[in-house]
Design a protein around this motif. Structure first.
Motif, PDB file in Angstrom:
ATOM      1  N   ARG A 264      50.564  33.927  34.607  1.00  0.00           N
ATOM      2  CA  ARG A 264      50.604  33.113  35.602  1.00  0.00           C
ATOM      3  C   ARG A 264      51.773  32.065  35.733  1.00  0.00           C
ATOM      4  O   ARG A 264      52.074  31.618  34.668  1.00  0.00           O
ATOM      5  CB  ARG A 264      49.204  32.358  35.530  1.00  0.00           C
TER       6      ARG A 264
ATOM      7  N   THR B 265      39.451  29.978  33.452  1.00  0.00           N
ATOM      8  CA  THR B 265      40.916  30.004  32.577  1.00  0.00           C
ATOM      9  C   THR B 265      41.353  28.598  32.587  1.00  0.00           C
ATOM     10  O   THR B 265      41.053  27.610  33.364  1.00  0.00           O
ATOM     11  CB  THR B 265      41.817  30.671  33.902  1.00  0.00           C
TER      12      THR B 265
ATOM     13  N   LEU C  46      40.775  27.289  37.786  1.00  0.00           N
ATOM     14  CA  LEU C  46      41.827  26.982  37.138  1.00  0.00           C
ATOM     15  C   LEU C  46      41.708  25.391  36.531  1.00  0.00           C
ATOM     16  O   LEU C  46      41.315  24.700  37.239  1.00  0.00           O
ATOM     17  CB  LEU C  46      43.115  26.941  37.902  1.00  0.00           C
TER      18      LEU C  46
ATOM     19  N   GLY D 140      42.661  36.861  41.698  1.00  0.00           N
ATOM     20  CA  GLY D 140      41.457  36.863  40.626  1.00  0.00           C
ATOM     21  C   GLY D 140      40.190  37.003  41.212  1.00  0.00           C
ATOM     22  O   GLY D 140      39.157  36.464  40.577  1.00  0.00           O
TER      23      GLY D 140
ATOM     24  N   TRP E 153      44.559  31.912  40.947  1.00  0.00           N
ATOM     25  CA  TRP E 153      43.171  31.562  40.761  1.00  0.00           C
ATOM     26  C   TRP E 153      42.648  31.361  42.408  1.00  0.00           C
ATOM     27  O   TRP E 153      43.320  31.414  43.545  1.00  0.00           O
ATOM     28  CB  TRP E 153      43.143  30.203  40.323  1.00  0.00           C
ATOM     29  N   THR E 154      41.550  31.212  42.261  1.00  0.00           N
ATOM     30  CA  THR E 154      40.712  31.055  43.829  1.00  0.00           C
ATOM     31  C   THR E 154      40.349  29.312  44.077  1.00  0.00           C
ATOM     32  O   THR E 154      40.241  28.971  45.219  1.00  0.00           O
ATOM     33  CB  THR E 154      39.362  31.764  43.983  1.00  0.00           C
TER      34      THR E 154
ATOM     35  N   TRP F 181      40.564  25.567  41.976  1.00  0.00           N
ATOM     36  CA  TRP F 181      41.236  24.370  40.776  1.00  0.00           C
ATOM     37  C   TRP F 181      40.420  23.123  40.714  1.00  0.00           C
ATOM     38  O   TRP F 181      39.592  22.807  41.861  1.00  0.00           O
ATOM     39  CB  TRP F 181      42.688  24.321  40.759  1.00  0.00           C
TER      40      TRP F 181
ATOM     41  N   THR G  93      37.682  32.694  40.463  1.00  0.00           N
ATOM     42  CA  THR G  93      38.572  32.383  39.307  1.00  0.00           C
ATOM     43  C   THR G  93      38.871  30.730  39.219  1.00  0.00           C
ATOM     44  O   THR G  93      39.549  30.259  40.108  1.00  0.00           O
ATOM     45  CB  THR G  93      39.866  33.285  39.088  1.00  0.00           C
TER      46      THR G  93
END
Length: 275
Positions: free
Chosen positions: A147, A56, A202, A46, A171-172, A174, A200
């Motif tokens: 996902r 997200t 999470l 992402g 994702w990159t 979280w 991105t």
């Protein structure tokens, strides 16, 4: 060749083929390793345009928790991408309609939150198709993004996505907000530790697969994360506005469609400094 020899030959072939098939099925699981995914698989991770952050959420919609997130995001003028579980969607279809009406992007997280690594091709396809159809029925629009639970892609999942016109996105960074010991500060710091422009995030808007009540921790951390993004001059919005090459439905946001940016991002995006 006698029937007995045929049976032995078939057994030997199966014994040789099954491990190879298992390896083939599990090979994409290497994308679960974040540093490798972020470097070698930017679309799956992402990675978008450097002045934007994709926000997200997984595991909803949850009638107990998701409305709190929707109110907070609405107050901040931010839209996000929600990866829904089909088993949760059927409990609160009205909530998914509300999310869609508010301008959020709706995507698929599968029907049940079970690792795809333990499922075969048919079970994987059926799970994704059931969730996709449920989202389409409720929102009136087929979802485009998927996902997998636990971020575990498999060969069967990639094939199912191709058949169902779904694009997988992980994702990159979280917040590890599902943990019982998570705090608003730890969620914020964990996100910002790896967050750069184009990343991105999470998070989870439900605790259906997390520590009980963990969504409250996420909710308290969210304004701090949004503030940090704004301080860096990053817009915050859904994946459809993130500019990921090859992602379906990608659009460039107007000046008021996402969290307003202040300042100018560098080409690679600066790393956030923890406070």
């Amino acid at each position: 060749m006698t029937p007995a020899r045929l049976a032995r030959a078939a057994a030997l072939a199966s014994a040789t083929a099954l491990p190879a098939l298992a390896v083939l099925q599990a090979a994409p699981v290497v994308s679960t390793f974040g540093p490798l995914r972020n470097r070698a698989m930017p679309r799956l991770a992402g990675q978008g345009r450097p002045d934007h952050i994709a926000l997200t959420f997984d595991d909803g919609p949850d009638h107990l928790s998701t409305p709190h997130f929707l109110r907070l995001l609405d107050a901040r003028g931010v839209r996000a991408t929600f990866f829904l579980l089909g088993s949760m969607l059927v409990r609160s279809p009205w909530l998914a309609k509300e999310m869609t009406a508010a301008g959020h992007e709706i995507a698929v997280h599968g029907w049940r939150h079970r690792p795809l690594l333990v499922r075969g091709p048919r079970a994987t396809y059926d799970d994704l198709a059931r969730a996709r159809d449920a989202v389409a029925d409720v929102t009136g629009r087929p979802p485009e993004l998927f996902r997998p639970p636990y971020g575990m892609m498999t060969t069967a999942a990639h094939l199912a996505c191709r058949r169902l016109d779904l694009t997988p996105v992980l994702w990159t960074c979280w917040g590890e907000d599902w943990r019982k010991r998570a705090t608003p500060r730890s969620v914020k710091d964990t996100v910002l530790r790896d967050l750069r422009g184009g990343g991105t995030i999470l998070l989870h808007d439900s605790d259906c697969t997390s520590a009980t009540g963990s969504w409250r921790t996420t909710l308290r951390a969210l304004p701090r994360i949004l503030d940090a993004c704004q301080e860096q001059g990053w817009q915050t919005g859904p994946l459809r506005e993130h500019g990921v090459p090859g992602l379906p439905g990608a659009v460039v946001p107007g000046p008021h469609r996402s969290h307003p940016a202040s300042g100018r991002a560098e080409q690679q995006g600066p790393r956030v400094t923890l406070q």
